[in-house]
Design a protein around this motif. Structure first.
Motif, PDB file in Angstrom:
ATOM      1  N   ASP A  13      14.369  -8.866  -3.828  1.00 36.86           N
ATOM      2  CA  ASP A  13      13.676  -7.750  -4.483  1.00 36.86           C
ATOM      3  C   ASP A  13      13.606  -6.571  -3.512  1.00 36.86           C
TER       4      ASP A  13
ATOM      5  N   LYS B  69      10.660  -3.879  -2.719  1.00 33.27           N
ATOM      6  CA  LYS B  69       9.286  -3.600  -3.150  1.00 33.27           C
ATOM      7  C   LYS B  69       8.867  -2.141  -2.969  1.00 33.27           C
TER       8      LYS B  69
ATOM      9  N   TYR C 276       7.337 -19.538  -7.820  1.00 35.85           N
ATOM     10  CA  TYR C 276       8.113 -18.510  -7.105  1.00 35.85           C
ATOM     11  C   TYR C 276       7.583 -18.466  -5.672  1.00 35.85           C
TER      12      TYR C 276
ATOM     13  N   ARG D  11       4.734 -17.698 -11.750  1.00 37.27           N
ATOM     14  CA  ARG D  11       5.506 -17.151 -12.875  1.00 37.27           C
ATOM     15  C   ARG D  11       6.827 -16.636 -12.338  1.00 37.27           C
TER      16      ARG D  11
ATOM     17  N   GLU E  68      13.262  -9.920 -10.340  1.00 36.27           N
ATOM     18  CA  GLU E  68      14.181 -11.002  -9.968  1.00 36.27           C
ATOM     19  C   GLU E  68      14.729 -11.729 -11.193  1.00 36.27           C
TER      20      GLU E  68
HETATM   21  N1  GLY Z   1       9.033  -8.811  -7.787  1.00 41.62           N
HETATM   22  C1  GLY Z   1       7.853  -9.319  -7.264  1.00 41.62           C
HETATM   23  C2  GLY Z   1       7.036 -10.119  -8.164  1.00 41.62           C
HETATM   24  O1  GLY Z   1       7.431 -10.431  -9.266  1.00 41.62           O
HETATM   25  O2  GLY Z   1       5.934 -10.485  -7.786  1.00 41.62           O
END
Ligand code: GLY
Length: 425
Positions: free
Chosen positions: A212, A214, A269, A287, A292
């Motif tokens: 990712d 951020k 995750y 979750r 992603e």
């Molecule tokens: N992309 C970071 C998250 O879903 O927390």
């Protein structure tokens, strides 16, 4: 079969897209959904934490499956309530979702289980917390213990910033109850990666790796956002790193939860920092990651429903998931000003044209319908996701599609996957 997807972001549009393409052709409902999910099924008007309303809808409409997307309803116990009514639910129960719902709980589990992660302490007293950061030094990470809609984490470069973050949370009540306790963690060096795994209570199947982005600005500058883009696979996650994550993170965490009588079912995750081949956990989420999931689901070969059913039934195995060899890239378009203030209700043009770019899907996040127009309705607006024979090919298609779309003050990063591209050269 009717499927209800709970949520209204890019994650839920991606889930709805994958499930609506299932060979069993389910009838899809989303609550509250967005303009993207409205094209795939029926949007309901219930908010994501309206547990009683959603339960009532399920009793009246008898969905064969409920997929709960965001953390808020999971941490509020929606899975427990719906399962108690006999519904098949994808998403962990409330006790398991605490891995995201309380940073302190997640750290306590990791410490007890011997999961690689940074040293930490928790505080409710601001003076004691400030004394601790002066002792540890900067950089240092201050986290609100509870759910703070992605805003509760400060990576403080200096002691002054750390003290300000502590006082904001504990004295200024910046995050309400979620920030009544702070977790202070040592800063981890390395490169970020996201690993997600499906878990059926016993079996763990890792999903394709991704990374990712951020920060709002290029070169990873500026404030943190929910995520500005992602790509998959991420080569920083080598086979050896993946094996370590499986054994040192997932197996140990699940064993510790089990010792405490907690069964984890759903997706877990692990946000990681990888330093010289050694992964450490930055955070757990209960979750799918967003964006992603856009990068991951476009690479998922065939149906997802058999794997979701196997998670619920406790029959999960590796052979239920196959990955396309292609690479994926997702570029997030946001409303100008995000993650601060931004406008809503601006018309979005040319989504259809962007969807027509080869191997590309425009996932909606903060969008809504205004008559027959699609308008902005949130900070992260769209996640344009493409597949390519390699990463540059995927990125090239995604950016062609991004440049086709317009709305007032649209903003996106031009450097998604920059670390991977540097590694490739
Ligand atoms: N992309 C970071 C998250 O879903 O927390």
């Amino acid at each position: 079969m009717k499927i209800l997807v709970v949520g209204n972001g890019g994650r839920e549009h991606a889930l709805a897209w994958k499930l609506s393409n299932d060979s069993t052709k389910p009838e899809l409902f989303c609550t509250p959904g967005n303009a993207g999910t409205a094209e795939l099924g029926t949007n309901l008007t219930l908010g994501v934490t309206e547990i009683d309303g959603i339960k009532q809808w399920c009793i009246e409409n008898q969905p064969g499956l409920v997929v709960i997307g965001p953390e808020a309803p999971l941490c509020a116990g929606m899975a427990d309530v719906l399962e108690a009514e006999g519904f098949r639910v994808f998403g962990p129960n409330q006790a398991a979702a605490e891995l995201e719902g309380s940073k302190q709980f997640a750290k306590e589990i990791m410490k007890a289980a011997g999961v690689p992660t940074s040293a930490y302490e928790t505080f409710t007293d601001p003076d004691a917390a400030c004394a601790y950061v002066r002792e540890r030094g900067a950089p240092i990470v201050i986290k609100a213990d509870g759910l703070a809609a992605g805003k509760g984490v400060t990576v403080a470069e200096t002691i002054e910033q750390a003290e300000a973050a502590i006082r904001d949370a504990l004295e200024g009540h910046a995050f309400g109850e979620a920030g009544a306790r702070v977790v202070i963690e040592d800063f981890l060096m390395g490169e970020e990666a996201s690993i997600l795994a499906l878990i059926d209570g016993e079996n763990v199947v890792m999903l394709a790796s991704s990374q990712d982005h951020k920060r709002i600005f290029e070169k990873d500058k500026g404030p943190n956002t929910g995520g500005m883009g992602a790509y998959s696979p991420a080569s920083i996650v080598t086979e050896a790193v993946l094996e370590k994550v499986k054994t040192e993170v997932y197996d140990r965490t699940l064993a510790e939860l089990k010792k405490r009588g907690i069964t984890y079912k759903g997706v877990l995750y692990a946000g990681l920092m990888v330093d010289q081949g050694q992964p450490s956990v930055v955070e757990f989420n209960c979750r799918f990651g967003d964006p992603e999931i856009q990068a991951i689901l476009t690479r998922w070969e065939g149906d997802m429903l058999p794997a979701i059913n196997a998670v619920i039934d406790g029959t999960l195995s590796e052979d239920l998931i196959e990955w396309k060899p292609e690479h994926s890239a997702c570029v997030v378009m946001v409303a100008g000003g995000y993650p601060g203030d931004y406008s809503k209700g601006d018309e979005i043009q040319n989504i259809g044209k962007a969807n027509a770019v080869d191997d590309t899907v425009v996932f909606h996040a903060g969008t809504a319908l205004d008559g027959d127009k699609v308008v902005t309705a949130g900070g992260r607006v769209l996640g344009i996701t493409s597949l390519g024979t390699d990463l540059p090919d995927a990125l090239s298609k995604a950016y062609i599609a991004v440049e086709t779309i317009s709305f007032q003050k649209a903003f996106y990063r031009n450097d998604i996957a920059h670390r991977e591209l540097t590694r490739m050269h």
